[in-house]
Design a protein around this motif. Structure first.
Motif, short mmCIF file in Angstrom:
data_model
loop_
_atom_site.label_atom_id
_atom_site.label_comp_id
_atom_site.label_asym_id
_atom_site.label_seq_id
_atom_site.Cartn_x
_atom_site.Cartn_y
_atom_site.Cartn_z
N GLY A 159 0.82 -1.21 0.00
CA GLY A 159 0.00 0.00 0.00
C GLY A 159 0.85 1.26 0.00
N MET A 164 1.01 4.06 -2.88
CA MET A 164 0.75 5.47 -2.60
C MET A 164 1.88 6.34 -3.13
N LEU A 217 -4.88 11.18 -1.45
CA LEU A 217 -5.08 10.04 -0.54
C LEU A 217 -6.34 9.25 -0.88
N GLY A 275 -5.53 7.25 -4.03
CA GLY A 275 -4.62 6.16 -3.69
C GLY A 275 -5.30 5.07 -2.90
N CYS A 276 -6.16 5.46 -1.98
CA CYS A 276 -6.90 4.50 -1.16
C CYS A 276 -7.80 3.61 -2.04
N ILE A 320 -5.61 1.19 -4.05
CA ILE A 320 -5.08 0.09 -3.24
C ILE A 320 -6.17 -0.94 -2.96
#
Length: 189
Positions: free
Chosen positions: A11, A15, A43, A46-47, A50
């Motif tokens: 992760g 990121m 974020l 990216g979250c 992931i």
């Protein structure tokens, strides 16, 4: 536990990759949107990436499935809630508890960052329904790529999103007067 730590490491690497890819956008928007506010969007993106990688994309990329039938695809579905509690699991109790923890923990950042980045999702129900919808989409797609689809995963993911939202509320209460929090949440640009 080692499996979860490996996922966390992957992760962080993802990121970092998302951040590098985001640099051109940052330079275009830097005079219009402050850096801290842009971080909330970064974020969130990216979250989501992931979560998608961990649940769907890695299987597609590596061709992994839970098991295959004669046609090469196993479309297994569990519609019985909390079955993971009552059933014996071939993977063992520790592995199963690790799986449950991973399903919950994976959605906590999503539940936290979503209302921070997008003011429209600052209400509990909107965030919960968005987490539930995202989880449903993942489970739906998993069924058609040969992985099992499980109501328990859906419930655990949604619970993680709710926990993340509650943490967001706590942070909002604790840091409501902090300039950096106001910038991060878009209340101050």
């Amino acid at each position: 536990m080692g499996e979860i730590l490996g996922d966390v490491l992957i992760g962080f690497i993802l990121m970092a990759a998302v951040a590098v890819l985001y640099l051109p956008v940052y330079f275009v928007l830097r005079k219009k949107v402050c850096f801290v506010r842009q971080m909330s969007f970064l974020l969130l993106a990216g979250c989501c990436l992931i979560i998608l990688l961990a649940t769907v994309l890695i299987s597609v990329i590596l061709g992994l499935t839970d098991g295959q039938d004669v046609l090469g695809v196993r479309m297994d579905i569990n519609l019985i809630p909390f079955r993971w509690i009552t059933e014996e699991w071939a993977m063992g109790r520790e592995k199963m508890l690790s799986q449950v923890a991973a399903n919950v923990v994976m959605f906590i950042p999503f539940g936290f960052i979503l209302p921070a980045a997008l003011p429209k999702f600052r209400g509990f129900l909107r965030t919960m329904f968005c987490a539930a919808g995202f989880s449903f989409l993942i489970e739906f797609v998993q069924y058609f790529i040969g992985r099992s689809s499980d109501i328990d995963d859906f419930l655990q993911n949604t619970a993680g999103g709710v926990i993340g939202y509650l943490i967001f509320l706590l942070f909002s209460k604790l840091f409501q007067r902090r300039k950096v929090w106001k910038k991060f949440t878009g209340r101050l640009s």
